[in-house]
Write a protein that holds these residues in place. Structure first.
Motif, PDB file in Angstrom:
ATOM      1  N   SER A 191      -0.997 -13.602  -6.353  1.00 12.82           N
ATOM      2  CA  SER A 191      -1.414 -12.317  -6.915  1.00 12.82           C
ATOM      3  C   SER A 191      -1.951 -12.460  -8.337  1.00 12.82           C
ATOM      4  CB  SER A 191      -0.237 -11.331  -6.925  1.00 12.82           C
ATOM      5  OG  SER A 191       0.207 -11.060  -5.612  1.00 12.82           O
ATOM      6  N   MET A 192      -1.914 -13.654  -8.891  1.00 17.03           N
ATOM      7  CA  MET A 192      -2.419 -13.859 -10.253  1.00 17.03           C
ATOM      8  C   MET A 192      -3.937 -13.728 -10.285  1.00 17.03           C
ATOM      9  SD  MET A 192      -0.107 -17.063 -11.587  1.00 17.03           S
ATOM     10  CE  MET A 192      -0.717 -16.942 -13.259  1.00 17.03           C
ATOM     11  N   THR A 193      -4.435 -13.199 -11.391  1.00 15.10           N
ATOM     12  CA  THR A 193      -5.877 -13.070 -11.544  1.00 15.10           C
ATOM     13  C   THR A 193      -6.513 -14.448 -11.679  1.00 15.10           C
ATOM     14  OG1 THR A 193      -5.722 -12.923 -13.948  1.00 15.10           O
ATOM     15  CG2 THR A 193      -5.580 -10.858 -12.713  1.00 15.10           C
ATOM     16  N   SER A 194      -7.813 -14.511 -11.448  1.00 18.15           N
ATOM     17  CA  SER A 194      -8.525 -15.786 -11.551  1.00 18.15           C
ATOM     18  C   SER A 194      -8.457 -16.347 -12.968  1.00 18.15           C
ATOM     19  CB  SER A 194      -9.979 -15.599 -11.123  1.00 18.15           C
ATOM     20  OG  SER A 194     -10.715 -16.800 -11.284  1.00 18.15           O
ATOM     21  N   GLY A 195      -8.599 -15.468 -13.955  1.00 17.15           N
ATOM     22  CA  GLY A 195      -8.506 -15.921 -15.345  1.00 17.15           C
ATOM     23  C   GLY A 195      -7.138 -16.482 -15.682  1.00 17.15           C
ATOM     24  N   ALA A 196      -6.084 -15.805 -15.174  1.00 11.59           N
ATOM     25  CA  ALA A 196      -4.725 -16.290 -15.414  1.00 11.59           C
ATOM     26  C   ALA A 196      -4.512 -17.643 -14.750  1.00 11.59           C
ATOM     27  CB  ALA A 196      -3.714 -15.271 -14.904  1.00 11.59           C
ATOM     28  N   GLN A 197      -5.063 -17.834 -13.555  1.00 16.43           N
ATOM     29  CA  GLN A 197      -4.915 -19.121 -12.880  1.00 16.43           C
ATOM     30  C   GLN A 197      -5.647 -20.236 -13.624  1.00 16.43           C
ATOM     31  OE1 GLN A 197      -5.154 -19.428  -8.595  1.00 16.43           O
ATOM     32  NE2 GLN A 197      -4.898 -17.219  -8.332  1.00 16.43           N
ATOM     33  N   GLN A 198      -6.807 -19.932 -14.187  1.00 14.85           N
ATOM     34  CA  GLN A 198      -7.526 -20.934 -14.973  1.00 14.85           C
ATOM     35  C   GLN A 198      -6.728 -21.327 -16.212  1.00 14.85           C
ATOM     36  OE1 GLN A 198     -10.082 -22.619 -14.171  1.00 14.85           O
ATOM     37  NE2 GLN A 198     -11.015 -21.455 -12.484  1.00 14.85           N
ATOM     38  N   ALA A 199      -6.135 -20.330 -16.880  1.00 16.95           N
ATOM     39  CA  ALA A 199      -5.297 -20.620 -18.039  1.00 16.95           C
ATOM     40  C   ALA A 199      -4.059 -21.417 -17.636  1.00 16.95           C
ATOM     41  CB  ALA A 199      -4.896 -19.320 -18.732  1.00 16.95           C
ATOM     42  N   LEU A 200      -3.513 -21.090 -16.460  1.00 20.29           N
ATOM     43  CA  LEU A 200      -2.349 -21.824 -15.964  1.00 20.29           C
ATOM     44  C   LEU A 200      -2.706 -23.280 -15.688  1.00 20.29           C
ATOM     45  CD1 LEU A 200       0.602 -21.750 -14.971  1.00 20.29           C
ATOM     46  CD2 LEU A 200      -0.285 -21.110 -12.715  1.00 20.29           C
ATOM     47  N   ARG A 201      -3.877 -23.522 -15.148  1.00 25.04           N
ATOM     48  CA  ARG A 201      -4.313 -24.900 -14.889  1.00 25.04           C
ATOM     49  C   ARG A 201      -4.332 -25.712 -16.174  1.00 25.04           C
ATOM     50  NH1 ARG A 201      -8.788 -27.537 -15.874  1.00 25.04           N
ATOM     51  NH2 ARG A 201      -9.874 -25.636 -16.542  1.00 25.04           N
ATOM     52  N   ARG A 202      -4.854 -25.127 -17.245  1.00 27.55           N
ATOM     53  CA  ARG A 202      -4.911 -25.853 -18.509  1.00 27.55           C
ATOM     54  C   ARG A 202      -3.511 -26.122 -19.053  1.00 27.55           C
ATOM     55  NH1 ARG A 202      -9.350 -22.314 -19.002  1.00 27.55           N
ATOM     56  NH2 ARG A 202      -8.122 -20.758 -20.139  1.00 27.55           N
ATOM     57  N   THR A 203      -2.617 -25.146 -18.894  1.00 30.98           N
ATOM     58  CA  THR A 203      -1.231 -25.335 -19.349  1.00 30.98           C
ATOM     59  C   THR A 203      -0.547 -26.437 -18.551  1.00 30.98           C
ATOM     60  OG1 THR A 203      -1.116 -22.987 -19.950  1.00 30.98           O
ATOM     61  CG2 THR A 203       0.976 -24.162 -19.736  1.00 30.98           C
ATOM     62  N   MET A 204      -0.796 -26.485 -17.247  1.00 32.83           N
ATOM     63  CA  MET A 204      -0.215 -27.541 -16.411  1.00 32.83           C
ATOM     64  C   MET A 204      -0.681 -28.916 -16.875  1.00 32.83           C
ATOM     65  SD  MET A 204      -0.593 -25.713 -12.652  1.00 32.83           S
ATOM     66  CE  MET A 204       0.128 -27.071 -11.748  1.00 32.83           C
ATOM     67  N   GLU A 205      -1.927 -29.022 -17.257  1.00 34.43           N
ATOM     68  CA  GLU A 205      -2.458 -30.307 -17.716  1.00 34.43           C
ATOM     69  C   GLU A 205      -1.846 -30.727 -19.048  1.00 34.43           C
ATOM     70  OE1 GLU A 205      -6.610 -29.638 -17.967  1.00 34.43           O
ATOM     71  OE2 GLU A 205      -7.005 -30.016 -15.834  1.00 34.43           O
ATOM     72  N   ILE A 206      -1.810 -29.797 -19.999  1.00 31.89           N
ATOM     73  CA  ILE A 206      -1.375 -30.127 -21.356  1.00 31.89           C
ATOM     74  C   ILE A 206       0.099 -30.516 -21.406  1.00 31.89           C
ATOM     75  CG2 ILE A 206      -1.050 -29.178 -23.680  1.00 31.89           C
ATOM     76  CD1 ILE A 206      -3.517 -27.399 -23.141  1.00 31.89           C
ATOM     77  N   TYR A 207       0.943 -29.813 -20.629  1.00 35.39           N
ATOM     78  CA  TYR A 207       2.392 -30.016 -20.725  1.00 35.39           C
ATOM     79  C   TYR A 207       2.955 -30.739 -19.501  1.00 35.39           C
ATOM     80  CZ  TYR A 207       1.726 -26.680 -24.479  1.00 35.39           C
ATOM     81  OH  TYR A 207       1.284 -26.059 -25.625  1.00 35.39           O
ATOM     82  N   SER A 208       2.135 -31.574 -18.882  1.00 36.68           N
ATOM     83  CA  SER A 208       2.563 -32.274 -17.665  1.00 36.68           C
ATOM     84  C   SER A 208       3.716 -33.243 -17.910  1.00 36.68           C
ATOM     85  CB  SER A 208       1.381 -33.019 -17.038  1.00 36.68           C
ATOM     86  OG  SER A 208       0.856 -33.963 -17.959  1.00 36.68           O
ATOM     87  N   ASN A 209       3.891 -33.693 -19.143  1.00 39.63           N
ATOM     88  CA  ASN A 209       4.965 -34.654 -19.429  1.00 39.63           C
ATOM     89  C   ASN A 209       6.333 -33.996 -19.539  1.00 39.63           C
ATOM     90  OD1 ASN A 209       3.241 -36.869 -19.496  1.00 39.63           O
ATOM     91  ND2 ASN A 209       2.813 -36.627 -21.691  1.00 39.63           N
TER      92      ASN A 209
END
Length: 284
Positions: free
Chosen positions: A126-144
């Protein structure tokens, strides 16, 4: 005066805990149904290295319960400070990702080696497309330091860049016997008066949804104090399948001339199709 004094000293009765929460499993091994999915999660709990996860399937099949149980097993006493749980259907804007999720991902938490903070997003589709794009970047940055568990009904509504960063675990509807087994545990623990036909109706109306089954059981017990077919169908606000089938049979034997009546007949038969196709199974 004596009666007034005794009534004022009696403890207040708080709201009843939903049985869905009261009997929610806290260990992966205790989750009902979906043996393949549960087996995969057990391996993750044993090895301790959790990947980002997408848990996809119909409502009430154990997706959220599974990721919560996995988080409990992986983090133990650190669960409270190392887990962020959000219902993405309520908090699904880009501001939530930029604020709540990002701030939690940045937070310093002392965990055993190989363990990560866990962010759980329920109804992530149910997340918006913009929220999912922001989530993708957060997943990348804090993957450790941070892992994500996304529960959704349809994985296709999750953008491909997120899907490619997650392991997909699929869930399916529970069988009647699996739901019955859990109902019997709750019925015994809560001392619910019932007849077997009442549990058949609970299983029938749930249609493979454990959450729906437990909610209907609790509502019927609270409303009527006895679980039978009539009370269950009243609580669920659904007609008894036999009544619907008799109505359909009656229409089949009628000579319908008026076009408006014919249309009404088609609508009734269409809406009642799932009742007439699937009849409650007899309990063994």
């Amino acid at each position: 005066m004596a009666s007034s004094s005794s009534s004022s000293s009696s403890p207040a009765v708080g709201p009843e805990i939903p049985w869905v929460e009261k009997y929610r499993p806290t260990k992966v091994v205790d989750i009902v149904g979906n043996e393949d999915a549960v087996a995969r999660l057990q391996v993750i709990a044993r090895d301790g290295n959790m990947p980002n996860l997408i848990l996809a399937g119909p409502p009430g099949t154990g997706k959220t319960t599974s990721i919560l149980a996995l988080a409990h097993e992986l983090l133990g006493p650190n669960y409270r400070e190392a887990v962020l749980e959000l219902n993405a259907s309520d908090d699904r804007g880009i501001d939530v990702v930029r604020n709540k999720i990002k701030m939690f991902a940045q937070k310093k938490v002392t965990l055993p080696p190989g363990r990560h903070k866990i962010i759980i997003l329920d109804e992530a589709d149910s997340m918006t497309s913009g929220a999912q794009q922001a989530l993708r970047r957060t997943m990348e940055i804090y993957s450790n330091s941070t892992r994500f568990g996304l529960a959704c009904n349809t994985s296709a509504k999750i953008i491909e860049p997120i899907q490619s960063r997650c392991a997909l675990v699929r869930f399916s509807r529970l069988s009647d016997q699996e739901i019955l087994g859990r109902l019997m545990v709750v019925v015994a623990a809560e001392k619910v008066p019932y007849v077997p036909e009442g549990l058949e109706a609970i299983i029938f109306t749930a249609d493979g949804d454990m959450r729906q089954a437990l909610n209907n059981l609790q509502a019927t017990n609270s409303g009527f104090g006895f679980v039978n077919q009539e009370n269950v169908f009243k609580v669920c606000d659904q007609p008894h399948p036999l009544h619907v089938k008799n109505m359909e049979t009656g229409f089949a034997h009628m000579r319908i001339c008026d076009e408006s009546v014919r249309i009404f007949s088609c609508v009734v038969c269409w809406r009642s199709l799932h009742w007439s196709v699937k009849q409650p199974k007899q309990l063994s």
